[in-house]
Design a protein around this motif. Structure first.
Motif, PDB file in Angstrom:
ATOM      1  N   ALA A  15       0.823  -1.210   0.000  1.00  0.00           N
ATOM      2  CA  ALA A  15       0.000   0.000   0.000  1.00  0.00           C
ATOM      3  C   ALA A  15       0.859   1.263   0.000  1.00  0.00           C
ATOM      4  O   ALA A  15       0.384   2.324  -0.381  1.00  0.00           O
ATOM      5  CB  ALA A  15      -0.927  -0.002   1.209  1.00  0.00           C
ATOM      6  N   LEU A  16       2.122   1.149   0.389  1.00  0.00           N
ATOM      7  CA  LEU A  16       2.990   2.318   0.454  1.00  0.00           C
ATOM      8  C   LEU A  16       3.570   2.681  -0.915  1.00  0.00           C
ATOM      9  O   LEU A  16       3.508   3.833  -1.329  1.00  0.00           O
ATOM     10  CB  LEU A  16       4.111   2.064   1.458  1.00  0.00           C
ATOM     11  CG  LEU A  16       4.916   3.254   1.926  1.00  0.00           C
ATOM     12  CD1 LEU A  16       4.010   4.275   2.619  1.00  0.00           C
ATOM     13  CD2 LEU A  16       6.010   2.811   2.881  1.00  0.00           C
ATOM     14  N   CYS A  17       4.114   1.693  -1.646  1.00  0.00           N
ATOM     15  CA  CYS A  17       4.784   2.003  -2.913  1.00  0.00           C
ATOM     16  C   CYS A  17       4.106   1.389  -4.141  1.00  0.00           C
ATOM     17  O   CYS A  17       4.467   1.710  -5.264  1.00  0.00           O
ATOM     18  CB  CYS A  17       6.246   1.575  -2.865  1.00  0.00           C
ATOM     19  SG  CYS A  17       6.511  -0.209  -2.920  1.00  0.00           S
ATOM     20  N   GLY A  18       3.139   0.481  -3.943  1.00  0.00           N
ATOM     21  CA  GLY A  18       2.437  -0.125  -5.073  1.00  0.00           C
ATOM     22  C   GLY A  18       3.059  -1.398  -5.612  1.00  0.00           C
ATOM     23  O   GLY A  18       2.562  -1.975  -6.579  1.00  0.00           O
ATOM     24  N   ASN A  19       4.142  -1.880  -5.023  1.00  0.00           N
ATOM     25  CA  ASN A  19       4.810  -3.106  -5.463  1.00  0.00           C
ATOM     26  C   ASN A  19       3.823  -4.274  -5.498  1.00  0.00           C
ATOM     27  O   ASN A  19       3.058  -4.491  -4.572  1.00  0.00           O
ATOM     28  CB  ASN A  19       5.967  -3.420  -4.508  1.00  0.00           C
ATOM     29  CG  ASN A  19       6.591  -4.774  -4.744  1.00  0.00           C
ATOM     30  OD1 ASN A  19       6.584  -5.308  -5.839  1.00  0.00           O
ATOM     31  ND2 ASN A  19       7.128  -5.335  -3.686  1.00  0.00           N
ATOM     32  N   LEU A  20       3.873  -5.036  -6.589  1.00  0.00           N
ATOM     33  CA  LEU A  20       3.023  -6.223  -6.737  1.00  0.00           C
ATOM     34  C   LEU A  20       3.832  -7.511  -6.914  1.00  0.00           C
ATOM     35  O   LEU A  20       3.259  -8.587  -6.969  1.00  0.00           O
ATOM     36  CB  LEU A  20       2.114  -6.066  -7.961  1.00  0.00           C
ATOM     37  CG  LEU A  20       1.039  -4.995  -7.879  1.00  0.00           C
ATOM     38  CD1 LEU A  20       0.437  -4.746  -9.256  1.00  0.00           C
ATOM     39  CD2 LEU A  20      -0.030  -5.385  -6.891  1.00  0.00           C
ATOM     40  N   TRP A  62      10.831  -3.474  -2.268  1.00  0.00           N
ATOM     41  CA  TRP A  62      11.124  -2.167  -2.849  1.00  0.00           C
ATOM     42  C   TRP A  62      11.301  -1.089  -1.794  1.00  0.00           C
ATOM     43  O   TRP A  62      12.224  -0.299  -1.853  1.00  0.00           O
ATOM     44  CB  TRP A  62      10.031  -1.746  -3.816  1.00  0.00           C
ATOM     45  CG  TRP A  62      10.003  -2.531  -5.088  1.00  0.00           C
ATOM     46  CD1 TRP A  62      10.839  -3.544  -5.466  1.00  0.00           C
ATOM     47  CD2 TRP A  62       9.083  -2.369  -6.143  1.00  0.00           C
ATOM     48  NE1 TRP A  62      10.486  -4.032  -6.682  1.00  0.00           N
ATOM     49  CE2 TRP A  62       9.404  -3.328  -7.141  1.00  0.00           C
ATOM     50  CE3 TRP A  62       8.006  -1.533  -6.365  1.00  0.00           C
ATOM     51  CZ2 TRP A  62       8.699  -3.437  -8.329  1.00  0.00           C
ATOM     52  CZ3 TRP A  62       7.306  -1.651  -7.554  1.00  0.00           C
ATOM     53  CH2 TRP A  62       7.663  -2.593  -8.521  1.00  0.00           C
ATOM     54  N   CYS A  63      10.390  -1.018  -0.824  1.00  0.00           N
ATOM     55  CA  CYS A  63      10.427   0.097   0.146  1.00  0.00           C
ATOM     56  C   CYS A  63      10.653  -0.356   1.579  1.00  0.00           C
ATOM     57  O   CYS A  63      10.672   0.463   2.484  1.00  0.00           O
ATOM     58  CB  CYS A  63       9.156   0.940   0.042  1.00  0.00           C
ATOM     59  SG  CYS A  63       7.674   0.131   0.669  1.00  0.00           S
ATOM     60  N   ASN A  64      10.783  -1.663   1.811  1.00  0.00           N
ATOM     61  CA  ASN A  64      11.060  -2.240   3.135  1.00  0.00           C
ATOM     62  C   ASN A  64       9.883  -2.181   4.107  1.00  0.00           C
ATOM     63  O   ASN A  64      10.060  -2.443   5.287  1.00  0.00           O
ATOM     64  CB  ASN A  64      12.282  -1.574   3.773  1.00  0.00           C
ATOM     65  CG  ASN A  64      13.449  -2.514   3.883  1.00  0.00           C
ATOM     66  OD1 ASN A  64      13.382  -3.657   3.473  1.00  0.00           O
ATOM     67  ND2 ASN A  64      14.536  -2.016   4.421  1.00  0.00           N
ATOM     68  N   ALA A  65       8.697  -1.824   3.659  1.00  0.00           N
ATOM     69  CA  ALA A  65       7.537  -1.743   4.551  1.00  0.00           C
ATOM     70  C   ALA A  65       7.095  -3.144   4.963  1.00  0.00           C
ATOM     71  O   ALA A  65       7.041  -4.052   4.152  1.00  0.00           O
ATOM     72  CB  ALA A  65       6.394  -1.021   3.856  1.00  0.00           C
ATOM     73  N   VAL A  66       6.780  -3.308   6.243  1.00  0.00           N
ATOM     74  CA  VAL A  66       6.326  -4.596   6.753  1.00  0.00           C
ATOM     75  C   VAL A  66       4.828  -4.585   6.987  1.00  0.00           C
ATOM     76  O   VAL A  66       4.136  -5.533   6.666  1.00  0.00           O
ATOM     77  CB  VAL A  66       7.061  -4.968   8.060  1.00  0.00           C
ATOM     78  CG1 VAL A  66       6.514  -6.255   8.642  1.00  0.00           C
ATOM     79  CG2 VAL A  66       8.545  -5.095   7.817  1.00  0.00           C
ATOM     80  N   ASP A  67       4.312  -3.525   7.517  1.00  0.00           N
ATOM     81  CA  ASP A  67       2.902  -3.479   7.898  1.00  0.00           C
ATOM     82  C   ASP A  67       2.015  -2.851   6.824  1.00  0.00           C
ATOM     83  O   ASP A  67       0.873  -2.513   7.090  1.00  0.00           O
ATOM     84  CB  ASP A  67       2.736  -2.738   9.222  1.00  0.00           C
ATOM     85  CG  ASP A  67       3.297  -1.323   9.170  1.00  0.00           C
ATOM     86  OD1 ASP A  67       3.986  -0.981   8.182  1.00  0.00           O
ATOM     87  OD2 ASP A  67       3.055  -0.560  10.119  1.00  0.00           O
ATOM     88  N   GLN A  68       2.510  -2.719   5.614  1.00  0.00           N
ATOM     89  CA  GLN A  68       1.750  -2.078   4.539  1.00  0.00           C
ATOM     90  C   GLN A  68       1.304  -3.038   3.444  1.00  0.00           C
ATOM     91  O   GLN A  68       0.695  -2.630   2.466  1.00  0.00           O
ATOM     92  CB  GLN A  68       2.593  -0.957   3.904  1.00  0.00           C
ATOM     93  CG  GLN A  68       2.946   0.160   4.859  1.00  0.00           C
ATOM     94  CD  GLN A  68       1.725   0.936   5.287  1.00  0.00           C
ATOM     95  OE1 GLN A  68       0.845   1.239   4.486  1.00  0.00           O
ATOM     96  NE2 GLN A  68       1.643   1.247   6.564  1.00  0.00           N
TER      97      GLN A  68
END
Length: 79
Positions: A15-20, A62-68
């Motif tokens: 949800a943060l960067c859109g990576n699929l 891509w952005c290292n987000a865990v909870d997104q």
């Protein structure tokens, strides 16, 4: 509590960067394996049955987000 696993109609999306497409998945697996040892003692797994599996975390590469990371519909899944 584990992270929901994608199904035939869903996939993960950051949800943060859109990576699929790129995620690091940490999972706990309980399995029963049939291990064959050759005459030199080298093991190889010939059969594996997963008894249970829990996804502990999914991290966006891509952005290292865990909870997104969220589940979204796959394109054409309802067609």
């Amino acid at each position: 509590m584990g992270v929901p696993q994608p199904t035939a109609g869903t996939r993960w999306r950051c949800a943060l960067c859109g990576n699929l497409t790129r995620f690091d998945v940490t999972r706990t697996t309980k399995a029963v394996e049939f291990v064959h040892l050759d005459l030199a003692g080298e093991p190889s797994v010939e059969e594996r049955e997963v008894v249970s599996e829990t996804i502990e975390s999914v991290r966006c590469r891509w952005c290292n987000a865990v909870d997104q990371v969220e589940l979204v519909d796959r394109p054409g899944a309802n067609a």
